[in-house]
Design a protein around this motif. Structure first.
Motif, PDB file in Angstrom:
ATOM      1  N   TRP A 152       7.400  36.618  50.768  1.00  0.00           N
ATOM      2  CA  TRP A 152       6.410  36.428  51.826  1.00  0.00           C
ATOM      3  C   TRP A 152       5.001  36.369  51.237  1.00  0.00           C
ATOM      4  CZ3 TRP A 152       2.169  38.930  53.856  1.00  0.00           C
ATOM      5  CH2 TRP A 152       1.726  38.427  55.074  1.00  0.00           C
TER       6      TRP A 152
ATOM      7  N   GLY B 297      12.279  39.913  58.317  1.00  0.00           N
ATOM      8  CA  GLY B 297      13.507  39.298  57.848  1.00  0.00           C
ATOM      9  C   GLY B 297      13.408  38.634  56.491  1.00  0.00           C
ATOM     10  N   PHE B 298      12.232  38.552  55.925  1.00  0.00           N
ATOM     11  CA  PHE B 298      12.042  37.927  54.615  1.00  0.00           C
ATOM     12  C   PHE B 298      11.773  38.995  53.566  1.00  0.00           C
ATOM     13  CE2 PHE B 298      10.585  34.744  57.688  1.00  0.00           C
ATOM     14  CZ  PHE B 298      11.371  33.671  57.323  1.00  0.00           C
ATOM     15  N   LYS B 299      12.092  38.679  52.325  1.00  0.00           N
ATOM     16  CA  LYS B 299      11.743  39.585  51.241  1.00  0.00           C
ATOM     17  C   LYS B 299      10.222  39.592  51.111  1.00  0.00           C
ATOM     18  CE  LYS B 299      15.995  38.752  48.729  1.00  0.00           C
ATOM     19  NZ  LYS B 299      16.590  38.252  47.488  1.00  0.00           N
ATOM     20  N   LEU B 300       9.642  40.779  50.942  1.00  0.00           N
ATOM     21  CA  LEU B 300       8.185  40.919  50.934  1.00  0.00           C
ATOM     22  C   LEU B 300       7.532  40.151  49.783  1.00  0.00           C
ATOM     23  CD1 LEU B 300       5.825  42.165  52.447  1.00  0.00           C
ATOM     24  CD2 LEU B 300       6.044  44.169  50.997  1.00  0.00           C
TER      25      LEU B 300
ATOM     26  N   ARG C  95      11.879  44.391  53.194  1.00  0.00           N
ATOM     27  CA  ARG C  95      11.982  43.274  54.135  1.00  0.00           C
ATOM     28  C   ARG C  95      10.789  43.259  55.073  1.00  0.00           C
ATOM     29  NH1 ARG C  95      15.831  39.317  53.263  1.00  0.00           N
ATOM     30  NH2 ARG C  95      17.490  40.284  52.086  1.00  0.00           N
TER      31      ARG C  95
ATOM     32  N   ASN D 249      10.463  42.485  46.618  1.00  0.00           N
ATOM     33  CA  ASN D 249      11.601  41.823  47.248  1.00  0.00           C
ATOM     34  C   ASN D 249      12.632  42.816  47.782  1.00  0.00           C
ATOM     35  OD1 ASN D 249      10.872  39.159  47.230  1.00  0.00           O
ATOM     36  ND2 ASN D 249      11.775  38.746  45.228  1.00  0.00           N
ATOM     37  N   GLU D 250      12.526  44.065  47.385  1.00  0.00           N
ATOM     38  CA  GLU D 250      13.424  45.091  47.913  1.00  0.00           C
ATOM     39  C   GLU D 250      13.029  45.516  49.323  1.00  0.00           C
ATOM     40  OE1 GLU D 250      13.646  48.235  45.072  1.00  0.00           O
ATOM     41  OE2 GLU D 250      14.173  46.883  43.434  1.00  0.00           O
TER      42      GLU D 250
END
Length: 88
Positions: free
Chosen positions: A55, A49-52, A46, A43-44
């Protein structure tokens, strides 16, 4: 399915099971590993535009599963041709 002999049948199923195991390991790592276990670390980062991690949990594991289906179909067609048990 008609195999030439028993050893071909055993070799075919051994290769089939090995392929399925490899694909299931990839799916497990992507869906469970990336989507659940490593979500905070991912989540660190991107991605569009979304946190990985988000996603992977929402889209990545589904897309990976679909890609793995196509890989399985293609690999099984090659395996069927190798052991001459393909459908015409």
């Amino acid at each position: 399915m008609a195999f030439k002999n028993e050893s071909d049948a055993k070799a075919y199923w051994k290769e089939n099971l090995a392929l399925m195991l490899k694909l299931l390991v990839v799916w497990f790592v992507v869906s469970y590993g990336f989507g659940i276990l490593l979500v905070d670390v991912l989540n660190e980062i991107r991605f569009f535009g979304f946190k990985l991690g988000f996603w992977f949990a929402q889209q990545g594991s589904i897309i990976t599963f679909i890609v793995l289906i196509f890989i399985y179909v293609r690999s099984m067609a090659k395996l069927d041709n190798k052991y001459e048990v393909h459908e015409d």
